[in-house]
Write an enzyme that holds these catalytic residues in place. Structure first.
Site, PDB file in Angstrom:
ATOM      1  N   LEU A 214       0.846  -1.198   0.000  1.00 46.89           N
ATOM      2  CA  LEU A 214       0.000   0.000   0.000  1.00 46.89           C
ATOM      3  C   LEU A 214       0.880   1.246   0.000  1.00 46.89           C
ATOM      4  O   LEU A 214       1.728   1.413   0.880  1.00 46.89           O
ATOM      5  CB  LEU A 214      -0.915   0.015   1.230  1.00 46.89           C
ATOM      6  CG  LEU A 214      -1.810  -1.218   1.431  1.00 46.89           C
ATOM      7  CD1 LEU A 214      -2.832  -0.949   2.541  1.00 46.89           C
ATOM      8  CD2 LEU A 214      -2.505  -1.633   0.146  1.00 46.89           C
TER       9      LEU A 214
ATOM     10  N   ARG B  81       3.728  15.508   4.748  1.00 46.73           N
ATOM     11  CA  ARG B  81       4.624  15.973   5.815  1.00 46.73           C
ATOM     12  C   ARG B  81       6.105  15.788   5.482  1.00 46.73           C
ATOM     13  O   ARG B  81       6.979  16.262   6.209  1.00 46.73           O
ATOM     14  CB  ARG B  81       4.270  15.280   7.139  1.00 46.73           C
ATOM     15  CG  ARG B  81       2.930  15.788   7.686  1.00 46.73           C
ATOM     16  CD  ARG B  81       2.419  14.910   8.796  1.00 46.73           C
ATOM     17  NE  ARG B  81       3.268  15.033   9.979  1.00 46.73           N
ATOM     18  CZ  ARG B  81       3.405  14.081  10.898  1.00 46.73           C
ATOM     19  NH1 ARG B  81       2.795  12.913  10.737  1.00 46.73           N
ATOM     20  NH2 ARG B  81       4.182  14.273  11.939  1.00 46.73           N
TER      21      ARG B  81
ATOM     22  N   GLY C   7      -4.022   0.220  16.102  1.00 45.91           N
ATOM     23  CA  GLY C   7      -5.061  -0.784  16.329  1.00 45.91           C
ATOM     24  C   GLY C   7      -4.580  -1.738  17.406  1.00 45.91           C
ATOM     25  O   GLY C   7      -3.445  -2.216  17.360  1.00 45.91           O
TER      26      GLY C   7
ATOM     27  N   ASN D 178       6.750   9.256   8.232  1.00 46.36           N
ATOM     28  CA  ASN D 178       5.869  10.347   7.790  1.00 46.36           C
ATOM     29  C   ASN D 178       6.617  11.656   7.583  1.00 46.36           C
ATOM     30  O   ASN D 178       6.151  12.531   6.868  1.00 46.36           O
ATOM     31  CB  ASN D 178       4.753  10.572   8.818  1.00 46.36           C
ATOM     32  CG  ASN D 178       3.865   9.350   8.925  1.00 46.36           C
ATOM     33  OD1 ASN D 178       3.253   8.932   7.942  1.00 46.36           O
ATOM     34  ND2 ASN D 178       3.825   8.748  10.093  1.00 46.36           N
TER      35      ASN D 178
ATOM     36  N   SER E  81      56.376  10.833 -11.041  1.00 47.33           N
ATOM     37  CA  SER E  81      55.452  11.719 -10.323  1.00 47.33           C
ATOM     38  C   SER E  81      55.046  12.910 -11.173  1.00 47.33           C
ATOM     39  O   SER E  81      55.810  13.391 -12.003  1.00 47.33           O
ATOM     40  CB  SER E  81      56.128  12.241  -9.053  1.00 47.33           C
ATOM     41  OG  SER E  81      56.338  11.160  -8.180  1.00 47.33           O
TER      42      SER E  81
ATOM     43  N   SER F 299      59.448  12.132 -14.498  1.00 50.36           N
ATOM     44  CA  SER F 299      58.551  12.947 -13.673  1.00 50.36           C
ATOM     45  C   SER F 299      58.181  14.249 -14.366  1.00 50.36           C
ATOM     46  O   SER F 299      58.981  14.820 -15.089  1.00 50.36           O
ATOM     47  CB  SER F 299      59.242  13.342 -12.374  1.00 50.36           C
ATOM     48  OG  SER F 299      59.644  12.234 -11.695  1.00 50.36           O
TER      49      SER F 299
HETATM   50  C1  UD1 Z   1      -3.275   1.310  10.351  1.00 54.10           C
HETATM   51  C2  UD1 Z   1      -4.056   0.171  10.987  1.00 54.10           C
HETATM   52  C3  UD1 Z   1      -3.752   0.083  12.461  1.00 54.10           C
HETATM   53  C4  UD1 Z   1      -2.262  -0.094  12.672  1.00 54.10           C
HETATM   54  C5  UD1 Z   1      -1.487   1.001  11.943  1.00 54.10           C
HETATM   55  C6  UD1 Z   1       0.002   0.702  11.967  1.00 54.10           C
HETATM   56  C7  UD1 Z   1      -6.142  -0.011   9.736  1.00 54.10           C
HETATM   57  C8  UD1 Z   1      -7.587   0.307   9.707  1.00 54.10           C
HETATM   58  N1  UD1 Z   1      -5.477   0.414  10.789  1.00 54.10           N
HETATM   59  O1  UD1 Z   1      -3.772   2.505  10.953  1.00 54.10           O
HETATM   60  O2  UD1 Z   1      -4.433  -1.013  13.043  1.00 54.10           O
HETATM   61  O3  UD1 Z   1      -1.967  -0.116  14.042  1.00 54.10           O
HETATM   62  O4  UD1 Z   1      -1.885   1.107  10.558  1.00 54.10           O
HETATM   63  O5  UD1 Z   1       0.719   1.776  11.464  1.00 54.10           O
HETATM   64  O6  UD1 Z   1      -5.643  -0.674   8.840  1.00 54.10           O
HETATM   65  N2  UD1 Z   1      -3.455   3.524   2.870  1.00 54.10           N
HETATM   66  C9  UD1 Z   1      -3.824   3.503   1.573  1.00 54.10           C
HETATM   67  N3  UD1 Z   1      -5.119   3.844   1.237  1.00 54.10           N
HETATM   68  C10 UD1 Z   1      -6.013   4.201   2.178  1.00 54.10           C
HETATM   69  C11 UD1 Z   1      -5.613   4.227   3.529  1.00 54.10           C
HETATM   70  C12 UD1 Z   1      -4.316   3.872   3.848  1.00 54.10           C
HETATM   71  O7  UD1 Z   1      -3.037   3.180   0.677  1.00 54.10           O
HETATM   72  O8  UD1 Z   1      -7.149   4.472   1.806  1.00 54.10           O
HETATM   73  C13 UD1 Z   1      -2.061   3.163   3.199  1.00 54.10           C
HETATM   74  C14 UD1 Z   1      -1.270   4.353   3.723  1.00 54.10           C
HETATM   75  O9  UD1 Z   1      -0.574   4.986   2.669  1.00 54.10           O
HETATM   76  C15 UD1 Z   1      -0.326   3.708   4.702  1.00 54.10           C
HETATM   77  C16 UD1 Z   1      -1.090   2.512   5.222  1.00 54.10           C
HETATM   78  O10 UD1 Z   1      -2.091   2.231   4.264  1.00 54.10           O
HETATM   79  O11 UD1 Z   1       0.868   3.263   4.085  1.00 54.10           O
HETATM   80  C17 UD1 Z   1      -1.681   2.728   6.598  1.00 54.10           C
HETATM   81  O12 UD1 Z   1      -2.595   3.774   6.536  1.00 54.10           O
HETATM   82  P1  UD1 Z   1      -2.810   4.783   7.746  1.00 54.10           P
HETATM   83  O13 UD1 Z   1      -3.872   5.742   7.384  1.00 54.10           O
HETATM   84  O14 UD1 Z   1      -1.513   5.303   8.206  1.00 54.10           O
HETATM   85  O15 UD1 Z   1      -3.392   3.764   8.843  1.00 54.10           O
HETATM   86  P2  UD1 Z   1      -3.518   4.001  10.395  1.00 54.10           P
HETATM   87  O16 UD1 Z   1      -4.737   4.754  10.677  1.00 54.10           O
HETATM   88  O17 UD1 Z   1      -2.228   4.496  10.942  1.00 54.10           O
END
Ligand code: UD1
Ligand code: CA
Length: 457
Positions: A10, A17, A143, A229, A390, A408
């Protein structure tokens, strides 16, 4: 037969940031993009196919992953509706049918292959899902993993967690392994009726449990699931990566006198019994043979260093450098696209570029290949057993034969045949007594100036 495995990475985050013109996951750790690290680790853990989820067209991100994993497909998640929704963006890849699926985040580059292998082994032992957890010093925002009798029964996101659940410090690190067989059906059962109105990938746990399937969590180091981040976090991840690599280098037989001052690239390849003195920086593409010594303060990139060679102190080896066995490159030397054959010596203050130097040839201090004429680069070829005096300038293109001897201070513009002597500099002129005359004249001038100055006061 190894199990087929799809890794879904993902990378749809905006990464604002980072304050950067380029995608967050392209920022590098040890000279390799973060998403490249993730893709490579997945492959090392047996992933046979990679699916990359991006937020908008991102050809640079795709190219970075393709460099590591050629069997990659890119999937667009045009709206950011949650991690569950993001994984489903790769539906077509999932539908190809894999025994295992591993979900990873592109901004979490420190996850270990051993951890992914462990998670896959849990699937093999009968679990439907394996979640990689960690103990968080401060669990806020993560989570929480809710376990009973060794089974995971839910992951509770911060927003939905009860006060009691908020005290749990065993958290979801974000990596999840899922059996491929039922994955699509389970993913499609995820809804968005929660505090954030998002499709939570983490709901998969309860979905599997409702169907009577087994779900387990394993624990990884908190380091492994560190997400990036900001550039502050990027630097923290780099530090951890470097520490791990130093540790691994030393345990594999490499002496590092001051490990905290050595910086490796993601692909630095070092044989046992190499010694590296303090303050050495490696760019990508370096390999070093056994018994070589890298003295202090060197910068080395794109170079092959043969067995028993010595480099530095204060040497700079640039891409295309190849040092054969027992070559010596000493202080304040720079090489680029240069092959030095066995036993050649380049001991002090030289620049050797676009050149080859034969076996056992000695290159004197201050020798320079003039490889660039302002428009084009030209080659210098020096044979074996030659002696380059050299401060010689070799104006390329030029060839110096084996066994040749160069006086040299020569500026060589023409080829030198094998075994010849070449001297290319002004002849020495000697004028008897003239040195003393000049000294006397200078002393008189100085005295006259001092007398005038005291008269003026
Ligand atoms: C998520 C987990 C959480 C975990 C945490 C660890 C879920 C619902 N929650 O939370 O349990 O403890 O990661 O860091 O999964 N992303 C997408 N598309 C989206 C949303 C997210 O590609 O629509 C990607 C983001 O770019 C990122 C990753 O998924 O790389 C995690 O997304 P983020 O929004 O940071 O999740 P958290 O709320 O931190
Ligand atoms: Ca996050």
């Amino acid at each position: 037969m190894p199990r087929t495995c799809l890794s879904i990475i993902l990378a749809a985050g905006e990464g604002t940031r980072m304050k950067s013109g380029k995608a967050k996951v392209l920022h590098e750790v040890a000279g390799l993009s973060m998403v490249g690290h993730v893709a490579r680790t997945a492959m090392e853990a047996g992933s046979t196919r990679t699916a990359l989820v991006v937020g908008r067209e991102a050809p640079a991100v795709e190219a970075a992953v393709r460099k590591i994993a050629d069997d990659v497909s890119v999937h667009l998640q045009s709206e950011r509706l949650g991690t569950g929704h993001a994984v489903l963006a790769a539906k077509d890849a999932i539908a190809e049918g894999f025994e295992d699926i591993v979900v990873l985040f592109g901004d979490t580059p420190l996850v270990r292959k051993e951890t992914l292998t462990r998670a896959r082994a849990v699937l093999l032992s009968g679990a439907e899902i394996c979640v990689v957890g960690f103990r968080a010093a401060d669990p806020t925002g993560y989570g929480r993993l809710l376990e009973r009798d060794g089974e995971l029964f839910a992951i509770r996101e911060e927003k939905e967690a009860s006060d009691a659940e908020k005290h749990i410090d065993f958290c979801n690190g974000g990596v999840m392994a899922i059996r491929g067989e039922n994955a699509l059906a389970m993913l499609e059962a995820i809804g968005n009726a929660n505090a954030k109105g998002e499709y939570y990938l983490t709901d998969l746990v309860e979905i599997a449990r409702r169907e009577g399937r087994s779900v387990r969590a394993i624990e990884a180091d908190a380091d492994e699931v560190l997400g990036v981040n900001t550039r502050v976090e990027l630097a923290a991840v780099e530090t951890i990566w470097q520490d791990r690599r130093r540790h691994q280098a030393m345990l594999s037989g490499v002496t590092l006198q001051a490990p905290e001052t050595i910086f490796f690239a993601h692909d630095t390849d070092i044989a046992p019994d190499v010694t590296i003195e303090p303050n050495v920086v490696f760019g990508p593409g370096v390999s070093i043979g056994s018994g070589a010594v890298i003295h202090a303060f060197c910068h080395i990139e794109g170079a092959v260093i043969g067995e028993g060679a010595t480099v530095g102190p204060f040497a700079r080896l640039r891409p295309g450098t190849e040092l054969a066995e027992d070559v010596k490159v000493g202080n304040f030397c720079e090489t680029k696209n240069a092959v030095l054959r066995r036993g050649a010596k380049l001991n002090h203050l030289s620049y050797i570029g676009d050149a080859s130097i034969g076996e056992n040839t000695n290159v004197g201090a201050g020798t320079i290949t003039c490889n660039y004429d302002g428009a084009l680069k030209h080659r210098t070829e020096i044979g074996a057993n030659a002696f380059i005096g050299s401060n010689t300038a070799l104006v390329a293109p030029i060839t110096v034969g084996a066994g040749a001897y160069i006086g040299s201070g020569s500026v060589l513009t023409e080829d030198v045949p094998a075994d010849a002597l070449a001297i290319a500099r002004g002849r020495q002129v000697v004028k008897e007594g003239r040195g003393r005359e000049i000294a006397e004249r200078n002393r008189a001038a100085k005295a006259a100036k001092a007398a005038k100055a005291s008269g003026d006061h």
